[in-house]
Design a protein around this motif. Structure first.
Motif, PDB file in Angstrom:
ATOM      1  N   SER A  95       0.819  -1.212   0.000  1.00 61.02           N
ATOM      2  CA  SER A  95       0.000   0.000   0.000  1.00 61.02           C
ATOM      3  C   SER A  95       0.852   1.262   0.000  1.00 61.02           C
ATOM      4  O   SER A  95       0.321   2.371  -0.099  1.00 61.02           O
ATOM      5  CB  SER A  95      -0.915   0.018   1.230  1.00 61.02           C
ATOM      6  N   TYR A  96       2.161   1.116   0.125  1.00 57.29           N
ATOM      7  CA  TYR A  96       3.138   2.210   0.137  1.00 57.29           C
ATOM      8  C   TYR A  96       2.993   3.119   1.352  1.00 57.29           C
ATOM      9  O   TYR A  96       3.502   4.230   1.352  1.00 57.29           O
ATOM     10  CB  TYR A  96       3.054   3.041  -1.146  1.00 57.29           C
ATOM     11  N   ALA A  97       2.318   2.654   2.389  1.00 59.63           N
ATOM     12  CA  ALA A  97       2.346   3.372   3.667  1.00 59.63           C
ATOM     13  C   ALA A  97       3.626   2.993   4.400  1.00 59.63           C
ATOM     14  O   ALA A  97       4.128   1.867   4.268  1.00 59.63           O
ATOM     15  CB  ALA A  97       1.126   3.020   4.508  1.00 59.63           C
ATOM     16  N   ILE A  98       4.171   3.914   5.170  1.00 57.38           N
ATOM     17  CA  ILE A  98       5.411   3.674   5.902  1.00 57.38           C
ATOM     18  C   ILE A  98       5.054   3.337   7.341  1.00 57.38           C
ATOM     19  O   ILE A  98       4.522   4.177   8.072  1.00 57.38           O
ATOM     20  CB  ILE A  98       6.330   4.903   5.837  1.00 57.38           C
ATOM     21  N   ASN A  99       5.332   2.095   7.749  1.00 57.44           N
ATOM     22  CA  ASN A  99       5.020   1.633   9.099  1.00 57.44           C
ATOM     23  C   ASN A  99       6.301   1.582   9.916  1.00 57.44           C
ATOM     24  O   ASN A  99       7.280   0.941   9.512  1.00 57.44           O
ATOM     25  CB  ASN A  99       4.370   0.244   9.062  1.00 57.44           C
ATOM     26  N   LEU A 100       6.298   2.232  11.071  1.00 60.82           N
ATOM     27  CA  LEU A 100       7.454   2.276  11.962  1.00 60.82           C
ATOM     28  C   LEU A 100       7.168   1.411  13.184  1.00 60.82           C
ATOM     29  O   LEU A 100       6.154   1.601  13.865  1.00 60.82           O
ATOM     30  CB  LEU A 100       7.746   3.713  12.398  1.00 60.82           C
ATOM     31  N   TYR A 101       8.084   0.462  13.450  1.00 56.63           N
ATOM     32  CA  TYR A 101       7.952  -0.449  14.578  1.00 56.63           C
ATOM     33  C   TYR A 101       9.103  -0.232  15.559  1.00 56.63           C
ATOM     34  O   TYR A 101      10.162   0.300  15.193  1.00 56.63           O
ATOM     35  CB  TYR A 101       7.966  -1.910  14.113  1.00 56.63           C
ATOM     36  N   GLU A 102       8.872  -0.671  16.801  1.00 54.07           N
ATOM     37  CA  GLU A 102       9.922  -0.588  17.821  1.00 54.07           C
ATOM     38  C   GLU A 102      11.114  -1.445  17.432  1.00 54.07           C
ATOM     39  O   GLU A 102      12.265  -1.071  17.664  1.00 54.07           O
ATOM     40  CB  GLU A 102       9.356  -1.054  19.162  1.00 54.07           C
ATOM     41  N   SER A 103      10.857  -2.603  16.835  1.00 56.45           N
ATOM     42  CA  SER A 103      11.928  -3.515  16.423  1.00 56.45           C
ATOM     43  C   SER A 103      11.388  -4.435  15.342  1.00 56.45           C
ATOM     44  O   SER A 103      10.181  -4.449  15.050  1.00 56.45           O
ATOM     45  CB  SER A 103      12.436  -4.341  17.617  1.00 56.45           C
ATOM     46  N   LYS A 104      12.279  -5.204  14.760  1.00 59.46           N
ATOM     47  CA  LYS A 104      11.875  -6.170  13.739  1.00 59.46           C
ATOM     48  C   LYS A 104      10.998  -7.260  14.340  1.00 59.46           C
ATOM     49  O   LYS A 104      10.081  -7.765  13.686  1.00 59.46           O
ATOM     50  CB  LYS A 104      13.119  -6.783  13.083  1.00 59.46           C
ATOM     51  N   THR A 105      11.272  -7.617  15.585  1.00 59.62           N
ATOM     52  CA  THR A 105      10.468  -8.643  16.255  1.00 59.62           C
ATOM     53  C   THR A 105       9.014  -8.205  16.382  1.00 59.62           C
ATOM     54  O   THR A 105       8.094  -9.014  16.209  1.00 59.62           O
ATOM     55  CB  THR A 105      11.061  -8.939  17.637  1.00 59.62           C
ATOM     56  N   ALA A 106       8.790  -6.933  16.675  1.00 61.34           N
ATOM     57  CA  ALA A 106       7.415  -6.437  16.783  1.00 61.34           C
ATOM     58  C   ALA A 106       6.686  -6.542  15.458  1.00 61.34           C
ATOM     59  O   ALA A 106       5.488  -6.861  15.422  1.00 61.34           O
ATOM     60  CB  ALA A 106       7.435  -4.979  17.256  1.00 61.34           C
ATOM     61  N   ASN A 107       7.391  -6.320  14.374  1.00 58.41           N
ATOM     62  CA  ASN A 107       6.775  -6.471  13.050  1.00 58.41           C
ATOM     63  C   ASN A 107       6.452  -7.922  12.754  1.00 58.41           C
ATOM     64  O   ASN A 107       5.378  -8.238  12.243  1.00 58.41           O
ATOM     65  CB  ASN A 107       7.722  -5.904  11.982  1.00 58.41           C
ATOM     66  N   GLU A 108       7.373  -8.820  13.078  1.00 55.92           N
ATOM     67  CA  GLU A 108       7.154 -10.241  12.812  1.00 55.92           C
ATOM     68  C   GLU A 108       6.022 -10.815  13.659  1.00 55.92           C
ATOM     69  O   GLU A 108       5.355 -11.767  13.249  1.00 55.92           O
ATOM     70  CB  GLU A 108       8.449 -11.011  13.059  1.00 55.92           C
ATOM     71  N   ARG A 109       5.802 -10.247  14.827  1.00 51.82           N
ATOM     72  CA  ARG A 109       4.710 -10.722  15.686  1.00 51.82           C
ATOM     73  C   ARG A 109       3.352 -10.179  15.273  1.00 51.82           C
ATOM     74  O   ARG A 109       2.336 -10.562  15.856  1.00 51.82           O
ATOM     75  CB  ARG A 109       4.992 -10.329  17.142  1.00 51.82           C
ATOM     76  N   LEU A 111       2.357  -6.994  15.515  1.00 52.37           N
ATOM     77  CA  LEU A 111       1.886  -5.903  16.371  1.00 52.37           C
ATOM     78  C   LEU A 111       1.588  -4.662  15.535  1.00 52.37           C
ATOM     79  O   LEU A 111       2.078  -4.505  14.415  1.00 52.37           O
ATOM     80  CB  LEU A 111       2.938  -5.574  17.428  1.00 52.37           C
ATOM     81  N   HIS A 112       0.782  -3.781  16.088  1.00 52.53           N
ATOM     82  CA  HIS A 112       0.460  -2.545  15.392  1.00 52.53           C
ATOM     83  C   HIS A 112       1.688  -1.641  15.369  1.00 52.53           C
ATOM     84  O   HIS A 112       2.428  -1.549  16.353  1.00 52.53           O
ATOM     85  CB  HIS A 112      -0.698  -1.824  16.091  1.00 52.53           C
ATOM     86  N   PRO A 113       1.931  -0.954  14.260  1.00 54.58           N
ATOM     87  CA  PRO A 113       3.091  -0.058  14.205  1.00 54.58           C
ATOM     88  C   PRO A 113       2.923   1.133  15.136  1.00 54.58           C
ATOM     89  O   PRO A 113       1.800   1.556  15.433  1.00 54.58           O
ATOM     90  CB  PRO A 113       3.120   0.388  12.721  1.00 54.58           C
ATOM     91  N   LYS A 114       4.051   1.657  15.590  1.00 54.19           N
ATOM     92  CA  LYS A 114       4.003   2.840  16.452  1.00 54.19           C
ATOM     93  C   LYS A 114       3.536   4.057  15.670  1.00 54.19           C
ATOM     94  O   LYS A 114       2.821   4.906  16.192  1.00 54.19           O
ATOM     95  CB  LYS A 114       5.388   3.097  17.050  1.00 54.19           C
ATOM     96  N   VAL A 115       3.949   4.155  14.409  1.00 56.86           N
ATOM     97  CA  VAL A 115       3.573   5.282  13.559  1.00 56.86           C
ATOM     98  C   VAL A 115       3.330   4.753  12.151  1.00 56.86           C
ATOM     99  O   VAL A 115       4.058   3.875  11.673  1.00 56.86           O
ATOM    100  CB  VAL A 115       4.683   6.364  13.516  1.00 56.86           C
TER     101      VAL A 115
END
Length: 848
Positions: A95-109, A111-115
């Motif tokens: 979708s070309y949205a930029i998702n910012l996570y606390e860490s790569k592990t949070a993305n793999e789990r 979890l909702h992005p921080k921003v």
């Protein structure tokens, strides 16, 4: 920060912003309802009359990014809340949205992005100087001095900034120039995709919306192009509100801001972002309600149109003729003096960079074809071909590979013409050309995939190179024709976008007051579908269309633009190819057996719980010599970790370093209890050769207490408390030295005096006696063979000494004699009179 926003945006001011947004949306809604009926009429008429242009020769992919993500990786983000840099894992989905996570592990789990950042309306910058030029215009009367620094201090020399005229800015940085270029290309692609938020497949909603925005701005006196016509309809409407609201708030709030220049700019950005978010929330809800109201009326309007279509068309032609009689006498002088002399220069300014960009697309596609042909000629495996084709399928959506094509169009310059025709910026045309280039590249790639897949089914895989070459030639011919048609259409639309607003502005004083009297000629039942203002604009457009078409035809004759003449029309030239367009997309990874992509390189994430990994278009950057992604770091790394420009930290130069080069370790504090104990009780390792075969030796590594002393390297006498034997496995075929030779190496060369420590000498004598006893027990024949092998053999290689190569089998040797590194060599002759592989032993001396 919150205090700054709340102090300047109190309740009364927020109510004023709400009221202003409501007024704009009410005016826009009235225009949109009128334009919705007109757009519905045009759509139904087009459907009935079956109109259309030339047929595309290339196939179109329906959902090219299904199951894909664009890019992911780690970078550093500047947080406004605490003014700190933090490590963030960034994921860019399809979708070309930029998702910012606390860490790569949070993305793999999952979890909702921080921003989550929607890049519509943003600009992707890679230098603080360019950013400060834009910031200096944010507040009136405030100019930065030469050499002034921004209000943020970048953690590295490779910044990345997302700038928006109204919304909050986002600051990032990376650790190398290579990362910066790749991330900058990805961010630009996100901006480009999100700006193109209006779908062309919505044949009613999209024309109604664009015409409504244009007419609303014309009512405010803005006739030229608008570079904030980007994003989804609610975002465009928020930009429409902010176009007039933003300057008013800036003039009121700007003088009240306190502090230094950088702090005032920063505070104004936060206030502007709060206003923009408030306006966007209102436009989103109100536009949704407006669309629902119009959609509820669509069915009865559509039925009436299909019933009275002939009468509506006749009435429209009658009224248009009356308007034409009024407008043409006033249009002709304007065309002769202000339009016709400039058409060729406008077209030339558009065609040069655009044609170079489309030529570069063709060249990039051709280079990828050459790589595939090389693989087939060199006898590459099917898996290798599958990898090439899998990468080729995403070529159009690879921002880095397409960057050279996009840069050609960015050279478009309308200076001089820009002021005359009130073109706010060429970015409108640059973005549109880049979107068309990406579509053409994807069409070419998809057509090649389908042709090659069909060729492999029909002719097999024996002559792969010829099949690739044949499919490549067919695709390039079709690309040349389609790119010519797309460019000519783009040139015509761009000329109309530049010229028509200028003509309407010049004719508004003389023609607009006379238009209301034509409404009496339209039947009331048809008044919703026939608007006098729209017919007036169509008459103006038709008056200049002939000149524009002639200019584009003349340009097509010039071979330097690589355009086909309009007389060359290919219709249904390849019916078999269009039948292939109905077949499903080829999954090359599954077809050639490499179905499981490298999850580490692709940065895939679990998708929808199905267990399948989402493959990534752009590969991640692997940096050698730096901590992996700083995922657990809370602070930005030190400056010493930032690689210099002339130091290669990537994979390209890492292989050139010598493996034998030793880098001394810097002193550091102990990290474990064992290391602390080693500091208290130092350990000295002495390598001593012993005999014994691992299958028959029952003795394991042991530690025995003892009372003795040893002289350390610094000359101090240390007390020996324990002697530990450590046995290493050595293959039998590595026997190369006699006991006498080994003994000499243990005691040193002839010119070297042994140590004076009596305990060490006694330990060496014990070991020597045991070795001689073992040698005497063997038969003389084996001794002769060993001696012969010893004379013919080369110097023995160094044996590994790390703990991973050690074994528990061996025997105990009470010695504390230190030996030189590299003399731990096995010898033969077992203790029991049999041929055995003699293993070296490292004697561990623990000093009290």
């Amino acid at each position: 920060m919150g205090d700054v926003v709340s102090s300047h945006l109190d309740e009364s001011r927020r109510e004023t912003i709400t009221a202003r947004t409501r007024d704009v949306m009410r005016e826009f809604g009235a225009v949109y309802q009128q334009q919705y009926a007109v757009a519905l009429f045009n759509s139904v008429r087009y459907e009935i009359e079956a109109g259309g242009g030339t047929q595309s020769q290339l196939l179109h992919r329906k959902d090219p990014l299904a199951g894909r993500s664009i890019f992911s990786g780690s970078l550093f983000q500047y947080l406004e809340e605490n003014r700190k840099w933090r490590s963030r894992f960034v994921s860019v989905p399809n979708s070309y949205a930029i998702n910012l996570y606390e860490s790569k592990t949070a993305n793999e789990r999952g979890l909702h992005p921080k921003v989550t950042i929607n890049c519509a309306g943003y600009k992707a910058l890679d230098s603080l100087e360019e950013y400060m030029e834009l910031m200096n215009t944010s507040l009136p009367g405030i100019k930065a001095k030469v050499g002034n620094h921004p209000f943020i201090k970048c953690a590295s020399e490779f910044p990345l900034i997302l700038y928006h005229p109204y919304a909050r800015h986002h600051y990032f940085c990376v650790m190398s120039e290579k990362e910066q270029k790749k991330w900058h290309a990805v961010l630009q692609d996100c901006v480009r995709h999100c700006n193109n938020g209006l779908s062309e497949e919505l044949t009613v909603e999209t024309p109604a919306f664009t015409d409504s925005v244009r007419k609303h701005r014309q009512a405010q006196g803005h006739y030229g192009t608008w570079d904030m016509m980007c994003g989804t309809p609610p975002q465009i409407l928020a930009n429409l509100v902010m176009e007039t609201l933003h300057p008013e708030l800036r003039s009121v709030i700007g003088p009240r801001l306190k502090g230094k220049m950088q702090q005032r700019q920063r505070n104004w950005m936060l206030i502007s972002d709060a206003v923009y978010r408030q306006v966007l929330s209102q436009t989103s809800s109100q536009y949704g309600a407006l669309v629902d109201t119009c959609e509820a009326q669509r069915a009865p309007l559509d039925a009436r149109l299909r019933t009275d279509m002939d009468q509506i068309i006749t009435s429209k032609e009658h009224v248009s003729g009356k308007i034409r009689a009024l407008v043409l006498p006033k249009v002709e002088p304007l065309l002769r003096t202000s339009i016709q002399p400039y058409i060729s220069s406008i077209l030339e300014a558009l065609m040069e960079p655009t044609s170079r960009g489309f030529s570069e697309v063709r060249e990039v596609f051709f280079r990828e074809m050459v790589e595939i042909s090389k693989n087939s000629l060199n006898g590459g495996a099917k898996e290798k071909l599958g990898e090439h084709m899998d990468r080729l399928s995403m070529l159009a959506f690879h921002p880095v590979k397409m960057q050279s094509c996009y840069e050609k169009v960015e050279e478009l310059n309308l200076e001089g013409l820009q002021q005359r025709f009130e073109v706010c910026s060429p970015n409108v045309f640059v973005s549109r050309a880049q979107i068309l280039m990406r579509e053409q590249m994807d069409n070419a790639v998809y057509t090649f995939e389908q042709l090659l897949n069909q060729s492999l089914k029909d002719q097999g895989e024996e002559d792969m190179c010829k099949n690739v070459q044949r499919c490549q030639d067919r695709v390039l011919k079709k690309y040349d024709y389609d790119s010519s048609s797309v460019r000519k259409k783009f040139f015509r639309e761009a000329l109309l976008q530049i010229i028509i607003p200028y003509m309407l502005q010049q004719l508004s004083d003389s023609c607009s007051p006379e238009l209301p009297r034509f409404r009496e000629l339209i039947f009331e039942d048809f008044s919703r579908f026939l608007l006098v203002e729209n017919m007036y604009e169509e008459v103006v457009l038709q008056s200049v269309t002939k000149d524009i078409m002639m200019a584009v035809k003349e340009a097509a004759v010039q071979r330097r633009h690589n355009l086909y003449r309009d007389s060359i029309v290919l219709t249904n030239s390849d019916p078999n190819l269009h039948l292939l367009g109905e077949t499903p997309q080829v999954d090359w990874a599954a077809k050639f057996g490499s179905e499981e992509p490298d999850s580490a390189a692709n940065g895939g994430t679990e998708e929808g719980g199905s267990g399948s990994r989402r493959r990534q278009v752009v590969s991640m950057i692997q940096m050698d010599g730096l901590p992996l992604a700083y995922e657990s770091c809370m602070e930005v790394p030190g400056v010493e970790l930032i690689p210099e420009e002339d130091v290669e930290t990537c994979d390209d130069k890492s292989e050139d370093k010598s493996e034998d080069e030793e880098i001394p370790e810097e002193p550091r504090s102990p990290d474990s209890v064992d290391e602390i104990r080693d500091l208290i009780n130092p350990v000295v390792e002495v390598a001593v050769p012993v005999s014994g075969e691992e299958e028959q030796s029952p003795v394991t590594n042991l530690m025995e207490p003892t009372d003795s002393t040893i002289t350390a390297e610094d000359g101090l006498q240390e007390e020996v408390t324990h002697v530990t034997t450590v046995v290493e496995k050595v293959p039998r075929n590595s026997i190369k030295k006699s006991p006498q030779t080994l003994l000499k190496e243990l005691l040193g060369s002839e010119g070297q005096e042994p140590t004076k420590d009596e305990q060490v000498e006694s330990a060496v004598e014990i070991v020597t006696e045991e070795m001689l006893e073992a040698v005497q027990e063997e038969d003389s024949q084996l001794i002769t063979e060993v001696s012969a092998a010893e004379s013919d053999s080369d110097p023995p290689p160094l044996l590994p000494t790390d703990s991973s190569s050690r074994d528990d089998n061996g025997f105990q040797s009470p010695t504390n004699q230190e030996s030189d590194e590299g003399v731990k060599v096995p010898i033969t002759n077992g203790l029991s009179g049999e041929d055995k592989t003699i293993d070296p032993v490292e004697v561990e001396v623990i000093l009290a």
